[in-house]
Design a protein around this motif. Structure first.
Motif, PDB file in Angstrom:
ATOM      1  N   ALA A   1       0.835  -1.206   0.000  1.00  0.00           N
ATOM      2  CA  ALA A   1       0.000   0.000   0.000  1.00  0.00           C
ATOM      3  C   ALA A   1       0.870   1.257   0.000  1.00  0.00           C
ATOM      4  CB  ALA A   1      -0.915  -0.009   1.217  1.00  0.00           C
ATOM      5  N   PHE A   2       1.975   1.211   0.752  1.00  0.00           N
ATOM      6  CA  PHE A   2       2.901   2.354   0.760  1.00  0.00           C
ATOM      7  C   PHE A   2       3.515   2.547  -0.624  1.00  0.00           C
ATOM      8  CE2 PHE A   2       2.806   2.154   5.376  1.00  0.00           C
ATOM      9  CZ  PHE A   2       2.983   3.478   5.719  1.00  0.00           C
ATOM     10  N   LEU A   3       3.905   1.425  -1.233  1.00  0.00           N
ATOM     11  CA  LEU A   3       4.543   1.488  -2.551  1.00  0.00           C
ATOM     12  C   LEU A   3       3.579   2.101  -3.569  1.00  0.00           C
ATOM     13  CD1 LEU A   3       7.344   0.576  -3.396  1.00  0.00           C
ATOM     14  CD2 LEU A   3       6.392  -1.589  -4.145  1.00  0.00           C
ATOM     15  N   LYS A   4       2.338   1.640  -3.528  1.00  0.00           N
ATOM     16  CA  LYS A   4       1.330   2.135  -4.474  1.00  0.00           C
ATOM     17  C   LYS A   4       1.061   3.628  -4.231  1.00  0.00           C
ATOM     18  CE  LYS A   4      -3.476   1.350  -5.824  1.00  0.00           C
ATOM     19  NZ  LYS A   4      -4.720   0.675  -5.455  1.00  0.00           N
ATOM     20  N   LYS A   5       0.887   3.970  -2.955  1.00  0.00           N
ATOM     21  CA  LYS A   5       0.595   5.374  -2.623  1.00  0.00           C
ATOM     22  C   LYS A   5       1.737   6.282  -3.089  1.00  0.00           C
ATOM     23  CE  LYS A   5       1.803   6.967   1.272  1.00  0.00           C
ATOM     24  NZ  LYS A   5       2.984   7.667   1.765  1.00  0.00           N
ATOM     25  N   ASP A   6       2.975   5.876  -2.804  1.00  0.00           N
ATOM     26  CA  ASP A   6       4.114   6.722  -3.165  1.00  0.00           C
ATOM     27  C   ASP A   6       4.299   6.801  -4.681  1.00  0.00           C
ATOM     28  OD1 ASP A   6       4.716   7.461  -0.564  1.00  0.00           O
ATOM     29  OD2 ASP A   6       5.881   5.653  -0.214  1.00  0.00           O
ATOM     30  N   PHE A   7       4.015   5.700  -5.358  1.00  0.00           N
ATOM     31  CA  PHE A   7       4.092   5.724  -6.824  1.00  0.00           C
ATOM     32  C   PHE A   7       3.052   6.701  -7.383  1.00  0.00           C
ATOM     33  CE2 PHE A   7       2.244   4.111 -10.821  1.00  0.00           C
ATOM     34  CZ  PHE A   7       3.342   4.299 -11.655  1.00  0.00           C
ATOM     35  N   LEU A   8       1.825   6.614  -6.872  1.00  0.00           N
ATOM     36  CA  LEU A   8       0.759   7.504  -7.360  1.00  0.00           C
ATOM     37  C   LEU A   8       1.096   8.966  -7.079  1.00  0.00           C
ATOM     38  CD1 LEU A   8      -2.393   5.449  -6.261  1.00  0.00           C
ATOM     39  CD2 LEU A   8      -1.624   5.872  -8.599  1.00  0.00           C
ATOM     40  N   MET A   9       1.671   9.198  -5.893  1.00  0.00           N
ATOM     41  CA  MET A   9       2.058  10.576  -5.556  1.00  0.00           C
ATOM     42  C   MET A   9       3.155  11.062  -6.500  1.00  0.00           C
ATOM     43  SD  MET A   9       0.545  11.704  -2.629  1.00  0.00           S
ATOM     44  CE  MET A   9       1.670  12.602  -1.603  1.00  0.00           C
ATOM     45  N   GLU A  10       4.127  10.196  -6.762  1.00  0.00           N
ATOM     46  CA  GLU A  10       5.270  10.577  -7.614  1.00  0.00           C
ATOM     47  C   GLU A  10       4.799  10.911  -9.034  1.00  0.00           C
ATOM     48  OE1 GLU A  10       8.643  10.235  -6.269  1.00  0.00           O
ATOM     49  OE2 GLU A  10       9.091  11.542  -7.973  1.00  0.00           O
ATOM     50  N   VAL A  11       3.972  10.034  -9.601  1.00  0.00           N
ATOM     51  CA  VAL A  11       3.562  10.270 -10.993  1.00  0.00           C
ATOM     52  C   VAL A  11       2.506  11.375 -11.103  1.00  0.00           C
ATOM     53  CG1 VAL A  11       4.165   7.964 -11.830  1.00  0.00           C
ATOM     54  CG2 VAL A  11       1.853   8.382 -10.981  1.00  0.00           C
ATOM     55  N   SER A  12       1.964  11.793  -9.948  1.00  0.00           N
ATOM     56  CA  SER A  12       1.001  12.900 -10.023  1.00  0.00           C
ATOM     57  C   SER A  12       1.730  14.211 -10.347  1.00  0.00           C
ATOM     58  CB  SER A  12       0.205  13.023  -8.723  1.00  0.00           C
ATOM     59  OG  SER A  12       0.985  13.616  -7.720  1.00  0.00           O
ATOM     60  N   TYR A  13       3.047  14.221 -10.082  1.00  0.00           N
ATOM     61  CA  TYR A  13       3.879  15.361 -10.508  1.00  0.00           C
ATOM     62  C   TYR A  13       4.596  14.925 -11.784  1.00  0.00           C
ATOM     63  CZ  TYR A  13       3.179  17.044  -5.706  1.00  0.00           C
ATOM     64  OH  TYR A  13       2.644  17.460  -4.516  1.00  0.00           O
ATOM     65  N   ARG A  14       3.889  14.912 -12.899  1.00  0.00           N
ATOM     66  CA  ARG A  14       4.419  14.291 -14.116  1.00  0.00           C
ATOM     67  C   ARG A  14       5.714  14.918 -14.619  1.00  0.00           C
ATOM     68  NH1 ARG A  14      -1.325  14.433 -16.468  1.00  0.00           N
ATOM     69  NH2 ARG A  14      -2.256  12.813 -15.226  1.00  0.00           N
ATOM     70  N   PHE A  15       5.751  16.247 -14.606  1.00  0.00           N
ATOM     71  CA  PHE A  15       6.916  16.920 -15.174  1.00  0.00           C
ATOM     72  C   PHE A  15       8.175  16.581 -14.375  1.00  0.00           C
ATOM     73  CE2 PHE A  15       9.540  20.790 -15.883  1.00  0.00           C
ATOM     74  CZ  PHE A  15       9.749  20.595 -17.239  1.00  0.00           C
ATOM     75  N   SER A  16       8.018  16.623 -13.053  1.00  0.00           N
ATOM     76  CA  SER A  16       9.158  16.314 -12.186  1.00  0.00           C
ATOM     77  C   SER A  16       9.604  14.864 -12.390  1.00  0.00           C
ATOM     78  CB  SER A  16       8.743  16.556 -10.738  1.00  0.00           C
ATOM     79  OG  SER A  16       9.458  15.765  -9.864  1.00  0.00           O
ATOM     80  N   PHE A  17       8.630  13.987 -12.585  1.00  0.00           N
ATOM     81  CA  PHE A  17       8.916  12.561 -12.779  1.00  0.00           C
ATOM     82  C   PHE A  17       9.789  12.368 -14.029  1.00  0.00           C
ATOM     83  CE2 PHE A  17       7.582   8.180 -14.057  1.00  0.00           C
ATOM     84  CZ  PHE A  17       7.961   7.527 -12.900  1.00  0.00           C
ATOM     85  N   VAL A  18       9.384  13.015 -15.113  1.00  0.00           N
ATOM     86  CA  VAL A  18      10.121  12.885 -16.382  1.00  0.00           C
ATOM     87  C   VAL A  18      11.491  13.544 -16.259  1.00  0.00           C
ATOM     88  CG1 VAL A  18      10.102  13.575 -18.820  1.00  0.00           C
ATOM     89  CG2 VAL A  18       7.993  12.736 -17.743  1.00  0.00           C
ATOM     90  N   LEU A  19      11.498  14.704 -15.590  1.00  0.00           N
ATOM     91  CA  LEU A  19      12.744  15.473 -15.469  1.00  0.00           C
ATOM     92  C   LEU A  19      13.843  14.678 -14.753  1.00  0.00           C
ATOM     93  CD1 LEU A  19      13.043  18.325 -16.536  1.00  0.00           C
ATOM     94  CD2 LEU A  19      12.846  19.170 -14.209  1.00  0.00           C
ATOM     95  N   GLN A  20      13.434  13.859 -13.796  1.00  0.00           N
ATOM     96  CA  GLN A  20      14.422  13.082 -13.048  1.00  0.00           C
ATOM     97  C   GLN A  20      15.177  12.122 -13.955  1.00  0.00           C
ATOM     98  OE1 GLN A  20      13.486  11.675  -9.034  1.00  0.00           O
ATOM     99  NE2 GLN A  20      11.454  12.498  -9.375  1.00  0.00           N
ATOM    100  N   PHE A  21      14.458  11.572 -14.947  1.00  0.00           N
ATOM    101  CA  PHE A  21      15.126  10.661 -15.886  1.00  0.00           C
ATOM    102  C   PHE A  21      16.005  11.431 -16.856  1.00  0.00           C
ATOM    103  CE2 PHE A  21      11.515   8.125 -14.421  1.00  0.00           C
ATOM    104  CZ  PHE A  21      12.222   7.040 -13.936  1.00  0.00           C
ATOM    105  N   ALA A  22      15.538  12.617 -17.232  1.00  0.00           N
ATOM    106  CA  ALA A  22      16.334  13.445 -18.151  1.00  0.00           C
ATOM    107  C   ALA A  22      17.646  13.823 -17.474  1.00  0.00           C
ATOM    108  CB  ALA A  22      15.533  14.677 -18.527  1.00  0.00           C
ATOM    109  N   SER A  23      17.584  14.091 -16.157  1.00  0.00           N
ATOM    110  CA  SER A  23      18.799  14.516 -15.452  1.00  0.00           C
ATOM    111  C   SER A  23      19.847  13.397 -15.453  1.00  0.00           C
ATOM    112  CB  SER A  23      18.464  14.960 -14.035  1.00  0.00           C
ATOM    113  OG  SER A  23      18.183  13.837 -13.237  1.00  0.00           O
TER     114      SER A  23
END
Lengths: 264, 272
Positions: free
Chosen positions: B9-31
């Motif tokens: 449940a923690f993993l799912k919640k944190d994943f959903l929170m992370e991808v809710s900030y889409r731009f930041s999520f993508v930017l981390q991979f670009a970095s």
């Protein structure tokens, strides 16, 4: 037949504050602040009990102790027969805390996702949780809004989500800390109605900490009045107030206590 | 299955929170990509200089391969040291910690489970580092000994996490300004061989570097992945990591228990 679900004996909470850099000469000197002092309390199953008192009276501290969020400094308590200090896990499986703190949810997640997360923390198996979430959403009339992010909800909707979360594990005791703070009159009325007609009638025990005397008069079977950490009076509202109102009784009690404490 | 329900449940919640900030999520991979490119050019600048070759001979002599593994796996140092305290502080600040603590879930379960996403995401990031290095910049992992590297990685996570739990204990009491994470991160980056081999350090600093688990982790992982070293060759480093964990893990658990009891007594569990 009476069935005690909550009893406290001499329950006390002291906060020790070190002076630190505010007193450079004696940084290790301590001051002791007694937030809750020797509280004796008994609550029966199915009762709606009001914890009343002005700000700083100790209502929230007492509530937090009974919810295992704070360790008592002295005294003891039993919640649903479990020792508060030694059986915290068991106690937590029997209670729910509903506060007006709307930041206790994840605002980026939707209502259903929030409930799913907290259902897991309550140890509710996934299949049962799915069904239970829909049930509680329906009870609080949030089924349609449950797919929207929490941050889009109004104050009343956030409060209803708090209630839905409290209902998830079907607890025996609901602790409510200022549950109607920030609600409009209609939402407040609906909330009171829910406590009296859904929770109390289902045999649930509700302990409401509030400083709204009218609210307490309306929904509580019994009240306990706290002042400066002490339980100054407790009993059924009518027995305490007699012919006067709860507001008058409360004012007299506070004035009397202040005279006792200051000597004038 | 129910035992995994809470961590999942923690993993799912944190994943959903992370991808809710889409731009930041993508930017981390670009970095990650830009960081790899930068070190590729630094490696090109150092080129085939004999001094570089000599210092890195143990690892095959290629600076880019050496530093790629250093920067990729040092992510585990940051996440192991920081995630427990960062996550607990984050829950304190957004106000969800008390709501969690009223459920029949222990604080240690909350702290450990709330760090899973950080470790999972870091593993993904490390994989991407290695993938970019392998696909676009010619780093070869053909002879890699994967099992010793994986074991070294697991031991690394345990060792760093022990330090991270001590750091979280500190945060639970003092809320901010954790000196443990700062001191270990700085010293590990300086002495642990992330960007350069410890052999170029003065003798006394080399001796100091053996106090930090990252020194053993990076050496074991580099030797396994770049030189195909087996358990026999990296056994000393693995043993050092085991010893380190055996000492720090019990200490961290004692510190954590003390911090929780103190915070519950002081009423500062949800303060920040």
């Amino acid at each position: 037949m009476t069935d005690v679900v909550l009893e406290t004996h001499n329950l006390t909470k002291e906060f020790i504050r070190r002076k630190g850099l505010s007193s450079p000469r004696n940084p290790f000197d301590k001051t002791v602040f007694t937030a809750v002092k020797g509280v004796e309390l008994t609550v029966q199953r199915g009762e709606v009990f009001g914890l009343l008192g002005p700000n700083g009276a100790g209502k929230t501290t007492l509530t937090k102790m009974l919810c295992t969020l704070l360790l008592p400094s002295a005294g003891s308590a039993k919640v649903c027969g479990y020792d508060l200090a030694r059986q915290q896990g068991k106690v937590k499986s029997k209670i729910a805390l509903i506060s007006s703190e709307e930041r206790s949810f994840y605002w980026r997640l939707n209502g259903r996702q929030n409930l799913d997360f907290f259902a897991a923390l309550h140890g509710i198996p996934k299949k049962i949780a799915r069904q239970r979430i829909e049930e509680v959403l329906e009870i609080v009339d949030m089924t349609e809004a449950a797919s929207r992010r929490f941050q889009e909800y109004s104050t009343g909707m956030k409060q209803r989500m708090g209630l839905a979360r409290g209902l998830l594990a079907d607890p025996e005791i609901f602790f409510m800390d200022e549950p109607t703070k920030g609600l409009d009159p209609i939402a407040t009325w609906q909330f009171h109605d829910f406590i009296r007609n859904r929770l109390a009638e289902a045999g649930k025990t509700v302990i409401v900490a509030t400083h709204h005397l009218a609210e307490a008069e309306q929904i509580c079977d019994r009240v306990g009045i706290m002042y400066a950490g002490e339980m100054r009076a407790s009993g059924p509202v009518k027995e305490l107030t007699g012919d006067s109102t709860l507001s008058d009784f409360f004012r007299d009690l506070v004035e009397q206590t202040m005279v006792e404490r200051t000597g004038n | 299955m129910l035992t995994l329900r809470k961590p999942m449940a923690f993993l799912k919640k944190d994943f959903l929170m992370e991808v809710s900030y889409r731009f930041s999520f993508v930017l981390q991979f670009a970095s990650i990509f830009f960081s790899v490119v930068m070190f590729y050019f630094v490696a090109k600048l150092l080129g085939e200089a004999p001094s570089v070759q000599k210092s890195l001979s143990e690892y095959g002599g290629n600076y880019f391969s050496f530093v790629l593994i250093g920067i990729a796996f040092s992510n585990f140092l940051s996440v192991g040291l920081g995630s427990f305290s960062t996550n607990i502080r984050s829950e304190q600040m957004i106000g969800t910690l008390e709501a969690m603590l009223v459920t029949p879930t222990t604080l240690s379960n909350i702290v450990l489970s709330s760090s899973q996403w950080s470790f999972a995401f870091t593993s993904l990031r490390v994989g991407i580092y290695l993938l970019i290095g392998g696909l676009f910049f010619g780093v070869s992992f053909t002879g890699a000994a994967v099992l010793p590297a994986l074991l070294a990685l697991v031991l690394t996570v345990v060792a760093f996490s022990s330090l991270g739990i001590i750091s979280a204990s500190f945060i639970m009491i003092f809320k901010r300004g954790d000196p443990i994470a700062f001191a270990i991160t700085t010293s590990s980056t300086l002495l642990g061989g992330v960007y350069y081999p410890i052999s170029i350090l003065p003798g006394w600093l080399q001796s100091l570097s053996y106090l930090f688990p990252i020194t053993y982790s990076l050496r074991a992982i580099r030797l396994s992945l770049l030189q195909g070293a087996g358990f026999g060759e990296v056994g000393g480093d693995l043993l050092a990591l085991v010893l380190f964990s055996c000492i720090t893990l019990p200490i961290s658990l004692v510190c954590f228990r003390f911090a929780v009891a103190r915070a519950k007594r002081d009423g500062s569990l949800a303060h920040y």
